[in-house]
Design a protein around this motif. Sequence first.
Motif, PDB file in Angstrom:
ATOM      1  N   TYR A 136      11.510  12.144 -31.408  1.00  8.30           N
ATOM      2  CA  TYR A 136      10.618  12.473 -31.891  1.00  8.30           C
ATOM      3  C   TYR A 136       9.524  11.629 -32.454  1.00  8.30           C
ATOM      4  CZ  TYR A 136      13.353  16.699 -31.404  1.00  8.30           C
ATOM      5  OH  TYR A 136      14.153  17.804 -30.979  1.00  8.30           O
ATOM      6  N   ARG A 137      10.209  10.430 -33.213  1.00  6.54           N
ATOM      7  CA  ARG A 137       9.608   9.394 -33.829  1.00  6.54           C
ATOM      8  C   ARG A 137       8.921   8.583 -32.647  1.00  6.54           C
ATOM      9  NH1 ARG A 137      14.824   8.088 -33.979  1.00  6.54           N
ATOM     10  NH2 ARG A 137      15.275   6.088 -32.972  1.00  6.54           N
ATOM     11  N   ASP A 138       9.088   8.558 -31.554  1.00 10.16           N
ATOM     12  CA  ASP A 138       8.353   7.743 -30.696  1.00 10.16           C
ATOM     13  C   ASP A 138       7.362   8.610 -29.621  1.00 10.16           C
ATOM     14  OD1 ASP A 138      10.186   5.790 -31.210  1.00 10.16           O
ATOM     15  OD2 ASP A 138      11.667   6.457 -29.809  1.00 10.16           O
ATOM     16  N   PHE A 139       7.151   9.919 -30.182  1.00  8.85           N
ATOM     17  CA  PHE A 139       6.144  10.628 -29.371  1.00  8.85           C
ATOM     18  C   PHE A 139       4.885  10.095 -29.921  1.00  8.85           C
ATOM     19  CE2 PHE A 139       8.764  14.876 -29.095  1.00  8.85           C
ATOM     20  CZ  PHE A 139       9.694  14.206 -28.322  1.00  8.85           C
ATOM     21  N   PRO A 140       3.820  10.329 -29.023  1.00  7.77           N
ATOM     22  CA  PRO A 140       2.370   9.800 -29.253  1.00  7.77           C
ATOM     23  C   PRO A 140       1.963  10.358 -30.700  1.00  7.77           C
ATOM     24  CG  PRO A 140       2.518  10.400 -26.890  1.00  7.77           C
ATOM     25  CD  PRO A 140       3.944  10.902 -27.794  1.00  7.77           C
ATOM     26  N   LYS A 141       1.039   9.585 -31.548  1.00  5.36           N
ATOM     27  CA  LYS A 141       1.088   9.946 -32.743  1.00  5.36           C
ATOM     28  C   LYS A 141       0.133  11.123 -32.864  1.00  5.36           C
ATOM     29  CE  LYS A 141      -3.516   6.993 -32.468  1.00  5.36           C
ATOM     30  NZ  LYS A 141      -3.874   5.755 -33.084  1.00  5.36           N
ATOM     31  N   ASP A 142      -0.719  11.942 -31.945  1.00  4.53           N
ATOM     32  CA  ASP A 142      -1.144  12.954 -32.027  1.00  4.53           C
ATOM     33  C   ASP A 142      -0.255  14.375 -31.544  1.00  4.53           C
ATOM     34  OD1 ASP A 142      -0.924  12.453 -29.289  1.00  4.53           O
ATOM     35  OD2 ASP A 142      -2.845  13.613 -28.688  1.00  4.53           O
ATOM     36  N   PHE A 143       0.978  14.038 -31.514  1.00  2.96           N
ATOM     37  CA  PHE A 143       1.871  15.344 -31.394  1.00  2.96           C
ATOM     38  C   PHE A 143       2.290  15.898 -32.732  1.00  2.96           C
ATOM     39  CE2 PHE A 143       4.056  15.543 -26.986  1.00  2.96           C
ATOM     40  CZ  PHE A 143       2.993  14.856 -26.550  1.00  2.96           C
ATOM     41  N   LEU A 144       2.325  17.207 -32.455  1.00  2.00           N
ATOM     42  CA  LEU A 144       2.391  17.971 -33.773  1.00  2.00           C
ATOM     43  C   LEU A 144       3.970  17.597 -34.460  1.00  2.00           C
ATOM     44  CD1 LEU A 144       1.820  20.466 -35.689  1.00  2.00           C
ATOM     45  CD2 LEU A 144       3.048  21.706 -33.814  1.00  2.00           C
ATOM     46  N   MET A 145       4.921  17.128 -33.560  1.00  2.50           N
ATOM     47  CA  MET A 145       6.125  16.874 -34.249  1.00  2.50           C
ATOM     48  C   MET A 145       6.044  15.720 -35.422  1.00  2.50           C
ATOM     49  SD  MET A 145       8.568  18.688 -32.813  1.00  2.50           S
ATOM     50  CE  MET A 145       9.983  17.759 -33.416  1.00  2.50           C
ATOM     51  N   HIS A 146       5.238  15.349 -35.298  1.00  2.00           N
ATOM     52  CA  HIS A 146       5.042  14.287 -36.438  1.00  2.00           C
ATOM     53  C   HIS A 146       4.808  14.665 -37.810  1.00  2.00           C
ATOM     54  CE1 HIS A 146       5.772  10.744 -33.937  1.00  2.00           C
ATOM     55  NE2 HIS A 146       4.823  10.941 -33.176  1.00  2.00           N
ATOM     56  N   PHE A 147       3.905  16.167 -37.573  1.00  2.00           N
ATOM     57  CA  PHE A 147       3.316  16.692 -39.016  1.00  2.00           C
ATOM     58  C   PHE A 147       3.827  18.302 -38.884  1.00  2.00           C
ATOM     59  CE2 PHE A 147       0.239  15.118 -36.028  1.00  2.00           C
ATOM     60  CZ  PHE A 147      -0.344  16.122 -35.675  1.00  2.00           C
ATOM     61  N   ARG A 148       4.920  18.544 -38.288  1.00  2.00           N
ATOM     62  CA  ARG A 148       5.181  19.945 -38.188  1.00  2.00           C
ATOM     63  C   ARG A 148       6.006  20.380 -39.155  1.00  2.00           C
ATOM     64  NH1 ARG A 148       9.702  22.612 -35.432  1.00  2.00           N
ATOM     65  NH2 ARG A 148       9.022  24.622 -34.514  1.00  2.00           N
ATOM     66  N   LYS A 149       5.239  20.649 -40.253  1.00  2.00           N
ATOM     67  CA  LYS A 149       5.656  21.088 -41.575  1.00  2.00           C
ATOM     68  C   LYS A 149       4.452  21.858 -42.335  1.00  2.00           C
ATOM     69  CE  LYS A 149       8.303  19.532 -45.625  1.00  2.00           C
ATOM     70  NZ  LYS A 149       8.715  18.373 -46.313  1.00  2.00           N
ATOM     71  N   GLU A 150       4.882  22.912 -42.818  1.00  2.00           N
ATOM     72  CA  GLU A 150       3.624  23.642 -43.681  1.00  2.00           C
ATOM     73  C   GLU A 150       3.169  22.489 -44.949  1.00  2.00           C
ATOM     74  OE1 GLU A 150       3.156  27.870 -45.997  1.00  2.00           O
ATOM     75  OE2 GLU A 150       5.281  26.876 -45.863  1.00  2.00           O
ATOM     76  N   GLY A 151       1.912  22.582 -44.702  1.00  2.00           N
ATOM     77  CA  GLY A 151       1.063  21.839 -45.838  1.00  2.00           C
ATOM     78  C   GLY A 151       0.810  20.485 -45.208  1.00  2.00           C
ATOM     79  N   GLU A 152       1.332  19.948 -44.135  1.00  2.00           N
ATOM     80  CA  GLU A 152       1.012  18.640 -43.771  1.00  2.00           C
ATOM     81  C   GLU A 152      -0.295  18.502 -43.006  1.00  2.00           C
ATOM     82  OE1 GLU A 152       2.618  15.885 -43.655  1.00  2.00           O
ATOM     83  OE2 GLU A 152       4.331  16.411 -44.608  1.00  2.00           O
ATOM     84  N   THR A 153      -0.771  17.410 -42.812  1.00  2.00           N
ATOM     85  CA  THR A 153      -2.084  17.425 -42.077  1.00  2.00           C
ATOM     86  C   THR A 153      -2.181  17.270 -40.610  1.00  2.00           C
ATOM     87  OG1 THR A 153      -2.584  16.108 -44.294  1.00  2.00           O
ATOM     88  CG2 THR A 153      -4.472  16.086 -42.364  1.00  2.00           C
ATOM     89  N   CYS A 154      -3.112  18.116 -40.156  1.00  3.31           N
ATOM     90  CA  CYS A 154      -3.429  18.131 -38.644  1.00  3.31           C
ATOM     91  C   CYS A 154      -4.193  16.804 -38.146  1.00  3.31           C
ATOM     92  CB  CYS A 154      -4.435  19.234 -38.303  1.00  3.31           C
ATOM     93  SG  CYS A 154      -4.958  19.102 -36.539  1.00  3.31           S
TER      94      CYS A 154
END
Length: 260
Positions: free
Chosen positions: A216-234
Amino acid sequence: MPELPEVHGYKTYIDSTSLHQRIVELDCRDTRLFKQPKTEFEKHLLNYEFKSTHRIGKYLFVETTGEKVLVIHFGMTGRPNYYKSEDDRPKFGHIQLSFDNGYHFAFENKRKFGWWDLTDSIANFKEKHKLSDDARDLSLGDFKSSLSARKTDIKKIIMDQSVAAGVGNWMADEILYQSKIHPTRRVDNMTPEEIESVFDAMKKVIEVAIANDAHYRDFPKDFLMHFRKEGETCYYTGAEIEKIKVGGRTTYFSPEWQKK
């Protein structure tokens, strides 16, 4: 839980390590992981070889030189492991096959939700379990057809294995984020263009995940997986990611980006 990209990686791993070697021993520490009696696995695996593998969604089919096809479902924590020394058998390698070249194949399954089964053919298993074509191979026409009579939330539908075999919870969230579709949007209220955007996003997410070995850490920076957590930033709007339940599954989405 391993989804389509992870199981694709397991398929590649088995293809590169475990084919064309005669199985000489089978050891199982917990026969509850077998969908059939252990004697059936001994009958149809011992003295035979793994010939090839085929994946449909989260299911991995291992064709053998015998009459049966081995079916592997990885559950929450399952994975394959190939090694030479018996001493290297992993702690949670509850099923182990030994080959005539001295190497071993273990099915690691820490939480014991994975399992093995035997089937006469992949086609029979697919029909019995009502699986669609693998989501990676699914055509737009078949996808639209599967959605045509549905009247429920889009997230529930794309996680239905009879619609898109292989799509699980994180993939569904990512697909809907990439297509800007709210997870509770009713399918019968979606336009053909919106349905096609979900299909295109599904294909994109699958290929990106496979290309990056599901890291997951290698996914493009616009992928939700990088901030898929309540309260994180879109990534796109700066709004907070919200968490809800859809079909009993925890669901993350961006309310400003995925407007209902």
